[in-house]
Design a protein around this motif. Sequence first.
Motif, PDB file in Angstrom:
ATOM      1  N   LYS A   8      12.373  10.719  11.059  1.00  0.00           N
ATOM      2  CA  LYS A   8      11.874  11.948  10.448  1.00  0.00           C
ATOM      3  C   LYS A   8      11.734  12.975  11.568  1.00  0.00           C
ATOM      4  N   ALA A   9      12.562  14.016  11.545  1.00  0.00           N
ATOM      5  CA  ALA A   9      12.638  14.932  12.682  1.00  0.00           C
ATOM      6  C   ALA A   9      12.516  16.378  12.234  1.00  0.00           C
ATOM      7  N   ALA A  10      11.881  17.192  13.080  1.00  0.00           N
ATOM      8  CA  ALA A  10      11.737  18.612  12.809  1.00  0.00           C
ATOM      9  C   ALA A  10      11.333  19.324  14.094  1.00  0.00           C
ATOM     10  N   VAL A  11      11.611  20.613  14.154  1.00  0.00           N
ATOM     11  CA  VAL A  11      11.081  21.457  15.232  1.00  0.00           C
ATOM     12  C   VAL A  11       9.620  21.749  14.918  1.00  0.00           C
ATOM     13  N   THR A  12       8.725  21.433  15.846  1.00  0.00           N
ATOM     14  CA  THR A  12       7.294  21.591  15.598  1.00  0.00           C
ATOM     15  C   THR A  12       6.641  22.667  16.445  1.00  0.00           C
ATOM     16  N   ARG A  13       7.290  23.105  17.503  1.00  0.00           N
ATOM     17  CA  ARG A  13       6.743  24.169  18.356  1.00  0.00           C
ATOM     18  C   ARG A  13       7.877  25.066  18.825  1.00  0.00           C
ATOM     19  N   ARG A  14       7.573  26.349  18.952  1.00  0.00           N
ATOM     20  CA  ARG A  14       8.514  27.323  19.481  1.00  0.00           C
ATOM     21  C   ARG A  14       7.782  28.248  20.451  1.00  0.00           C
ATOM     22  N   HIS A  15       8.481  28.656  21.497  1.00  0.00           N
ATOM     23  CA  HIS A  15       7.863  29.559  22.468  1.00  0.00           C
ATOM     24  C   HIS A  15       8.955  30.374  23.144  1.00  0.00           C
ATOM     25  N   ARG A  16       8.776  31.667  23.203  1.00  0.00           N
ATOM     26  CA  ARG A  16       9.753  32.544  23.839  1.00  0.00           C
ATOM     27  C   ARG A  16       9.284  32.898  25.241  1.00  0.00           C
ATOM     28  N   ILE A  17      10.223  32.859  26.179  1.00  0.00           N
ATOM     29  CA  ILE A  17       9.909  33.147  27.576  1.00  0.00           C
ATOM     30  C   ILE A  17      10.939  34.117  28.143  1.00  0.00           C
ATOM     31  N   ALA A  18      10.545  34.821  29.190  1.00  0.00           N
ATOM     32  CA  ALA A  18      11.498  35.667  29.904  1.00  0.00           C
ATOM     33  C   ALA A  18      12.562  34.799  30.558  1.00  0.00           C
ATOM     34  N   PHE A  19      13.757  35.344  30.707  1.00  0.00           N
ATOM     35  CA  PHE A  19      14.828  34.594  31.358  1.00  0.00           C
ATOM     36  C   PHE A  19      14.376  34.146  32.748  1.00  0.00           C
ATOM     37  N   GLY A  20      14.564  32.863  33.019  1.00  0.00           N
ATOM     38  CA  GLY A  20      14.340  32.367  34.362  1.00  0.00           C
ATOM     39  C   GLY A  20      15.577  32.590  35.217  1.00  0.00           C
ATOM     40  N   PRO A  21      15.519  32.197  36.487  1.00  0.00           N
ATOM     41  CA  PRO A  21      16.650  32.469  37.389  1.00  0.00           C
ATOM     42  C   PRO A  21      17.949  31.807  36.960  1.00  0.00           C
ATOM     43  N   VAL A  22      17.887  30.620  36.351  1.00  0.00           N
ATOM     44  CA  VAL A  22      19.122  29.937  35.945  1.00  0.00           C
ATOM     45  C   VAL A  22      19.814  30.707  34.828  1.00  0.00           C
TER      46      VAL A  22
END
Length: 217
Positions: free
Chosen positions: A171-185
């Motif tokens: 039983k699978a699902a996306v449970t958390r989301r978080h947006r971040i600024a682009f890192g160096p990679v």
Amino acid sequence: MNPLVPPGVYAPQEDTALLAGALSDEALLVGAAVLDVGTGTGALALAAARLGCRVTAVDVSRRAVYAARLNAARAGLRVRVLRGNLFDPVRGESFDLVLANPPYVPAPGGGRRPRGAARAWDAGHDGRLVLDRICREAPAMLSPGGVLLLVQSALSDPDRTVGQLRAAGLKAAVTRRHRIAFGPVVRGRERWLRQRGLLSTTDDEEELVVVRAELPV
């Protein structure tokens, strides 16, 4: 106490914090068996050990294994740290919880395998060099009712991760989301990612997600 981060070892970042938050939501019994694959400095392994879990940590990097052992000793926590490729060192064992913060950033260069420190983030042309293997192999590592918590970028197709885990009977699902600024990679390959359509012309942040998958009892 901040972990020691030797040169060439992935330092805990936003993805580590996101996965640690998901870990804190789990109702783990004292003594639960936890596996942290791709442990890096051992930050997530130590978080699980502080909850009273029996923790095994694995990393392919010798420096990461050394760092995780050292950080566990500094924290006064018992963590079994093994060197090896993903689940290879713990074949035949099962766990109540598996934590995974694998490399997941799409990388130019075709099928070349990353070397050195880049092994912590570069994951092939579609970002799924390690993710697909985790989806195939993690279900067999779970005890009945066991949970996989995996963090990845939206650039590497979380829907595919969820679909593969469901196809394996979890039983699978996306449970958390978080947006971040682009890192160096990501900044360093932003143009390539836009050309491939993985970033739109207006995207200026990367989305990280946690996928939670549970093996039915």
